[in-house]
Scaffold this active site. Sequence first.
Site, PDB file in Angstrom:
ATOM      1  N   ASP A 329       0.793  -1.222   0.000  1.00 56.61           N
ATOM      2  CA  ASP A 329       0.000   0.000   0.000  1.00 56.61           C
ATOM      3  C   ASP A 329       0.829   1.277   0.000  1.00 56.61           C
ATOM      4  O   ASP A 329       0.276   2.363   0.136  1.00 56.61           O
ATOM      5  CB  ASP A 329      -0.933   0.004   1.219  1.00 56.61           C
ATOM      6  CG  ASP A 329      -0.172  -0.100   2.540  1.00 56.61           C
ATOM      7  OD1 ASP A 329       1.019  -0.487   2.511  1.00 56.61           O
ATOM      8  OD2 ASP A 329      -0.771   0.175   3.586  1.00 56.61           O
ATOM      9  N   GLY A 356      13.729  10.208 -24.532  1.00 58.72           N
ATOM     10  CA  GLY A 356      14.088   9.969 -25.923  1.00 58.72           C
ATOM     11  C   GLY A 356      14.961   8.748 -26.082  1.00 58.72           C
ATOM     12  O   GLY A 356      14.539   7.620 -25.852  1.00 58.72           O
ATOM     13  N   TRP A 358      17.773   6.424 -28.567  1.00 55.87           N
ATOM     14  CA  TRP A 358      17.770   5.947 -29.952  1.00 55.87           C
ATOM     15  C   TRP A 358      16.372   5.496 -30.389  1.00 55.87           C
ATOM     16  O   TRP A 358      15.875   5.893 -31.436  1.00 55.87           O
ATOM     17  CB  TRP A 358      18.770   4.800 -30.085  1.00 55.87           C
ATOM     18  CG  TRP A 358      18.802   4.199 -31.455  1.00 55.87           C
ATOM     19  CD1 TRP A 358      18.199   3.059 -31.870  1.00 55.87           C
ATOM     20  CD2 TRP A 358      19.480   4.738 -32.599  1.00 55.87           C
ATOM     21  NE1 TRP A 358      18.447   2.843 -33.206  1.00 55.87           N
ATOM     22  CE2 TRP A 358      19.236   3.855 -33.679  1.00 55.87           C
ATOM     23  CE3 TRP A 358      20.266   5.878 -32.813  1.00 55.87           C
ATOM     24  CZ2 TRP A 358      19.764   4.077 -34.950  1.00 55.87           C
ATOM     25  CZ3 TRP A 358      20.789   6.097 -34.084  1.00 55.87           C
ATOM     26  CH2 TRP A 358      20.538   5.210 -35.134  1.00 55.87           C
ATOM     27  N   THR A 359      15.706   4.708 -29.582  1.00 53.63           N
ATOM     28  CA  THR A 359      14.419   4.125 -29.979  1.00 53.63           C
ATOM     29  C   THR A 359      13.286   5.129 -29.941  1.00 53.63           C
ATOM     30  O   THR A 359      12.373   5.078 -30.772  1.00 53.63           O
ATOM     31  CB  THR A 359      14.093   2.932 -29.062  1.00 53.63           C
ATOM     32  OG1 THR A 359      15.162   1.994 -29.105  1.00 53.63           O
ATOM     33  CG2 THR A 359      12.812   2.238 -29.491  1.00 53.63           C
ATOM     34  N   GLU A 399      17.965  11.997 -30.917  1.00 52.86           N
ATOM     35  CA  GLU A 399      18.924  11.461 -31.888  1.00 52.86           C
ATOM     36  C   GLU A 399      18.269  11.363 -33.277  1.00 52.86           C
ATOM     37  O   GLU A 399      17.731  10.326 -33.616  1.00 52.86           O
ATOM     38  CB  GLU A 399      19.415  10.099 -31.409  1.00 52.86           C
ATOM     39  CG  GLU A 399      20.024  10.144 -30.011  1.00 52.86           C
ATOM     40  CD  GLU A 399      20.505   8.792 -29.505  1.00 52.86           C
ATOM     41  OE1 GLU A 399      20.798   7.891 -30.317  1.00 52.86           O
ATOM     42  OE2 GLU A 399      20.565   8.634 -28.279  1.00 52.86           O
ATOM     43  N   TYR A 400      18.286  12.496 -34.097  1.00 55.77           N
ATOM     44  CA  TYR A 400      19.071  13.710 -33.890  1.00 55.77           C
ATOM     45  C   TYR A 400      18.301  14.896 -34.462  1.00 55.77           C
ATOM     46  O   TYR A 400      17.599  14.741 -35.474  1.00 55.77           O
ATOM     47  CB  TYR A 400      20.428  13.626 -34.618  1.00 55.77           C
ATOM     48  CG  TYR A 400      21.248  12.467 -34.168  1.00 55.77           C
ATOM     49  CD1 TYR A 400      22.086  12.590 -33.050  1.00 55.77           C
ATOM     50  CD2 TYR A 400      21.173  11.266 -34.833  1.00 55.77           C
ATOM     51  CE1 TYR A 400      22.846  11.510 -32.647  1.00 55.77           C
ATOM     52  CE2 TYR A 400      21.921  10.190 -34.424  1.00 55.77           C
ATOM     53  CZ  TYR A 400      22.750  10.302 -33.321  1.00 55.77           C
ATOM     54  OH  TYR A 400      23.477   9.231 -32.904  1.00 55.77           O
ATOM     55  N   MET A 465      28.154  12.214 -27.116  1.00 54.21           N
ATOM     56  CA  MET A 465      28.159  10.750 -27.214  1.00 54.21           C
ATOM     57  C   MET A 465      29.353  10.272 -28.047  1.00 54.21           C
ATOM     58  O   MET A 465      29.218   9.831 -29.189  1.00 54.21           O
ATOM     59  CB  MET A 465      26.826  10.267 -27.769  1.00 54.21           C
ATOM     60  CG  MET A 465      25.676  10.589 -26.827  1.00 54.21           C
ATOM     61  SD  MET A 465      24.043  10.015 -27.372  1.00 54.21           S
ATOM     62  CE  MET A 465      23.660  11.203 -28.646  1.00 54.21           C
TER      63      MET A 465
END
Length: 625
Positions: A329, A356, A358-359, A399-400, A465
Amino acid sequence: MRVRHRSRHRLTAGLTTLLLPLATLVALGGNAEAAPDTAPKSAQAAPKAAAGATATYAKTQDWGSGFEGKWTIKNTGTTALSSWTVVWDFPAGTKVTSAWDATVTNSGDKWTAKNLGWNGSLAPGASVSFGFNGSGPGSPANCTLNGESCDGGGQPGDNPPSAPGTPTASGITDTSVKLDWKAATDDKGVKNYDVLRDGAKVATVTGTSYADSGLTKGTDYSYSVQARDTADQTGPASGSVKVRTTGGGTDPGPGDKVKLGYFTNWGVYQRNYHVKNIVSSGSAEKITHINYAFGNVQGGKCTIGDAYADYDKAYTADQSVDGVADTWDQPLRGNFNQLRKLKAKYPHIKVLWSFGGWTWSGGFTDAMKNPEAFADSCYKLVEDPRWADVFDGIDLDWEYPNACGLSCDTSGPAVMKTMMQAFRTKFGANNLVTAAITADASPGGKIDAADYGGAAQYTDWYNVMTYDFFGAWDAKGPTAPHSPLTDYPGIPKGGFNSAAAINKLKAKGVPAKKLLLGIGFYGRGWTGVTQKEPGGTATAAAPGTYEAGIEDYKVLKNSCPSNGTVAGTAYAHCGNNWWSYDTPATIRAKMAWAKEQGLGGAFFWEFSGDTANGELVTAINDGLK
């Protein structure tokens, strides 16, 4: 050519069904506005209270969008009670949503709780409690116990105190603040005030001021106060004031390097990596920030990435940061609650919610059709009262912008600056606003596609990156290190190295202190390779634990130890496989380079690739000292 392909797989979690004890839980439906004649007849003819019997209320938990309350009935008289009925008023907008150990009903804003068959009899001196979950901001008023005043005085109608004035803050230092507020009012007099810091009581005082100390420099706090009257009734909390202690700051200083790691929500599944592992590996003491990955971007808004992992998964004691198991709870569970416990134990750590990746970068294009609305949706999600204290800002991993990743964006070069300006305006100066950005420094490449220099004025820092430059998406090679620090003879493409990316961003006007060097805690590899040195041909991606062509450092250090270095990073040829990855030695060298360049620090993708004793995090920490 593909610049980077971050391995960010999401695994599907089976949803569990929460089973509640039906004998003690009464769910309340949508009858909060029932007509007066629906009130239970027992409430209209309740037995009188024994002289001195009391019913007292306490709010036991508050998670912003809801709360848990408890009533305690005590027989302070000399004769037994055979049953009890507690009646109280809630202000409009406040209601009971579920209750246990009592039957709770309502007629409009008047609420009635009656004992169950087993807990109605109270001998002199005995007491019993029942509890409930509720929503809304109000507190009980006009309480009666069996028709008499809940304070035992025999006259119903005693009201709780009003809300005090919103505190004002003064004398703010690195570790302290002074608070003052206007007094609350009450028909029987105010006894004292509870001072709440981030929703938790830190002090009880009789006056209308309080000096809080022992705080952490450069840290945000929220304060409110609530009054208690002479009948021990607690009134509603005041408005809150936000305070940021001096010192610290959001920009990394010359001797205060950022050491940031990504924590993935899907890592709690197949990888079995939890927030507790950050502690057990010794990494918690060596980092400054965590990016929690990822939230999604859908329909022009920031949305939850994985509700089960984020805030619903129940942790056992052995998996929990503080060794305390979650209960069915409690209002917040999952990674968010574990991060809250981590911050309580290591208050120097700040957490950002990253959206966000890559996917899930495809949603940014649609969201940026209305940047202000997009930023507002993200702010509301990050600052949701259930977990607002967990997060210290937001990271945007698109990206991107104006370029191609998994999908392509054609919003134009100004879109990056527009986005960061909108988010800084919405999140303000006291929240961190950062972005993970490309390291493609090739002529006309991704750095040239968007205005990263113009956006930098609104950004605390960029996570550059500087990895995944090369990999087995080019199945036949040539083999090349995925995270080269510098150029080298034979590199497959010019501008694909860390130094080139950092230098180009500086040339575009990004201050060095707002650039973090990226480190991958994994390797990229090919199979069918006969040549030890870089530049060899291959037949396919090397086999990996979760995906072909990629493997964690903790695996590679034993399965394919490094036997060479190139451009400041390591590589290994073992059998027919060829891998490149960073080791503690190459990371320390990269950190030395980052310091020479005046960079703000370093970040890494991601925690679960490191060894159980945090070898790579230790190397980053040591190298940035």
